[in-house]
Design a protein around this motif. Structure first.
Motif, PDB file in Angstrom:
ATOM      1  N   LEU A  65       0.855  -1.184   0.000  1.00  0.00           N
ATOM      2  CA  LEU A  65       0.000   0.000   0.000  1.00  0.00           C
ATOM      3  C   LEU A  65       0.891   1.233   0.000  1.00  0.00           C
ATOM      4  O   LEU A  65       1.750   1.379   0.866  1.00  0.00           O
ATOM      5  CB  LEU A  65      -0.891   0.005   1.237  1.00  0.00           C
ATOM      6  N   ASP A  66       0.677   2.121  -0.946  1.00  0.00           N
ATOM      7  CA  ASP A  66       1.465   3.356  -0.966  1.00  0.00           C
ATOM      8  C   ASP A  66       0.771   4.411  -0.107  1.00  0.00           C
ATOM      9  O   ASP A  66      -0.274   4.159   0.501  1.00  0.00           O
ATOM     10  CB  ASP A  66       1.710   3.837  -2.401  1.00  0.00           C
ATOM     11  N   ARG A  67       1.343   5.602  -0.068  1.00  0.00           N
ATOM     12  CA  ARG A  67       0.807   6.643   0.816  1.00  0.00           C
ATOM     13  C   ARG A  67      -0.596   7.074   0.418  1.00  0.00           C
ATOM     14  O   ARG A  67      -1.406   7.426   1.259  1.00  0.00           O
ATOM     15  CB  ARG A  67       1.765   7.840   0.891  1.00  0.00           C
ATOM     16  N   ARG A 101      -2.998   4.362   1.724  1.00  0.00           N
ATOM     17  CA  ARG A 101      -3.113   4.481   3.182  1.00  0.00           C
ATOM     18  C   ARG A 101      -3.949   5.697   3.576  1.00  0.00           C
ATOM     19  O   ARG A 101      -4.770   5.616   4.491  1.00  0.00           O
ATOM     20  CB  ARG A 101      -1.728   4.543   3.824  1.00  0.00           C
ATOM     21  N   HIS A 102      -3.758   6.793   2.881  1.00  0.00           N
ATOM     22  CA  HIS A 102      -4.535   7.991   3.174  1.00  0.00           C
ATOM     23  C   HIS A 102      -6.016   7.742   2.868  1.00  0.00           C
ATOM     24  O   HIS A 102      -6.904   8.138   3.638  1.00  0.00           O
ATOM     25  CB  HIS A 102      -3.992   9.177   2.374  1.00  0.00           C
ATOM     26  N   ILE A 103      -6.292   7.090   1.764  1.00  0.00           N
ATOM     27  CA  ILE A 103      -7.667   6.729   1.407  1.00  0.00           C
ATOM     28  C   ILE A 103      -8.287   5.869   2.503  1.00  0.00           C
ATOM     29  O   ILE A 103      -9.411   6.112   2.949  1.00  0.00           O
ATOM     30  CB  ILE A 103      -7.719   6.013   0.035  1.00  0.00           C
ATOM     31  N   LEU A 104      -7.547   4.866   2.967  1.00  0.00           N
ATOM     32  CA  LEU A 104      -8.061   3.975   4.016  1.00  0.00           C
ATOM     33  C   LEU A 104      -8.355   4.737   5.305  1.00  0.00           C
ATOM     34  O   LEU A 104      -9.386   4.508   5.948  1.00  0.00           O
ATOM     35  CB  LEU A 104      -7.072   2.846   4.287  1.00  0.00           C
ATOM     36  N   ASP A 163      -0.652   3.912   9.257  1.00  0.00           N
ATOM     37  CA  ASP A 163       0.591   4.691   9.299  1.00  0.00           C
ATOM     38  C   ASP A 163       0.696   5.469   7.995  1.00  0.00           C
ATOM     39  O   ASP A 163       0.801   4.879   6.928  1.00  0.00           O
ATOM     40  CB  ASP A 163       1.778   3.738   9.471  1.00  0.00           C
ATOM     41  N   LEU A 164       0.678   6.786   8.093  1.00  0.00           N
ATOM     42  CA  LEU A 164       0.717   7.620   6.891  1.00  0.00           C
ATOM     43  C   LEU A 164       2.144   8.029   6.499  1.00  0.00           C
ATOM     44  O   LEU A 164       2.325   8.751   5.537  1.00  0.00           O
ATOM     45  CB  LEU A 164      -0.139   8.874   7.082  1.00  0.00           C
TER      46      LEU A 164
END
Length: 157
Positions: A5-7, A10-13, A155-156
């Motif tokens: 998972l890229d940033r 992760r931000h979307i999640l 974790d962002l």
């Protein structure tokens, strides 16, 4: 997970866990992607099983469920048939919100919401105690909710 998972993922999640009803446009704006790119990422997260389901959280008391009970269940022996039957039955009980197979002093821990003590007595006698292999049941009643989260830490960095 096969793909990292890229940033952006992760931000979307993180955002979706806080507000599952957010529009794709608003989500894309917050993440810094085009709406098409954001939609593709959300679709990919869904298809990969990272997004498990879309739901709404409801206050149990608003529906008359005044008791929250943690139930520790011990089976007679660790027989495959008893385990399968127990797990299948528990999955069918709507008042059981979570069930975990655990180590320690019990074989399973269940989180149950129920209207009142009489309903709990009926739940035990008509559902749990009728299951084959149930040896012991211990109940702990929640006095108050101290913390209730559904969001998995993201974790962002």
């Amino acid at each position: 997970m096969s793909e990292e998972l890229d940033r952006y993922d992760r931000h979307i999640l993180k955002i979706l866990q806080d507000d599952g009803r957010i529009s794709n446009q608003h989500l894309a704006d917050q993440v810094g992607l085009s709406t098409a790119a954001c939609w593709r990422r959300v679709k990919s997260l869904d298809e990969r099983g990272i997004l498990k389901r879309h739901t709404t959280l409801v206050d149990p008391e608003a529906l008359g469920y005044g008791l929250c009970v943690m139930i520790m269940v011990t089976l007679i022996r660790h027989q495959q048939d008893h385990t399968k039957e127990f797990e299948a039955a528990v999955r069918s009980f709507p008042e059981v919100l979570q069930c975990y197979a655990v180590t320690g002093n019990a074989d399973y821990v269940l989180r149950v919401v129920i209207p009142n003590m009489a309903a709990y007595d009926t739940f035990l006698s008509e559902k749990i105690f009728t299951l084959p292999g149930v040896n012991q049941v211990k109940s702990n009643f929640a006095l108050r909710e101290v913390k209730y989260e559904t969001a998995i830490p993201v974790d962002l960095s």
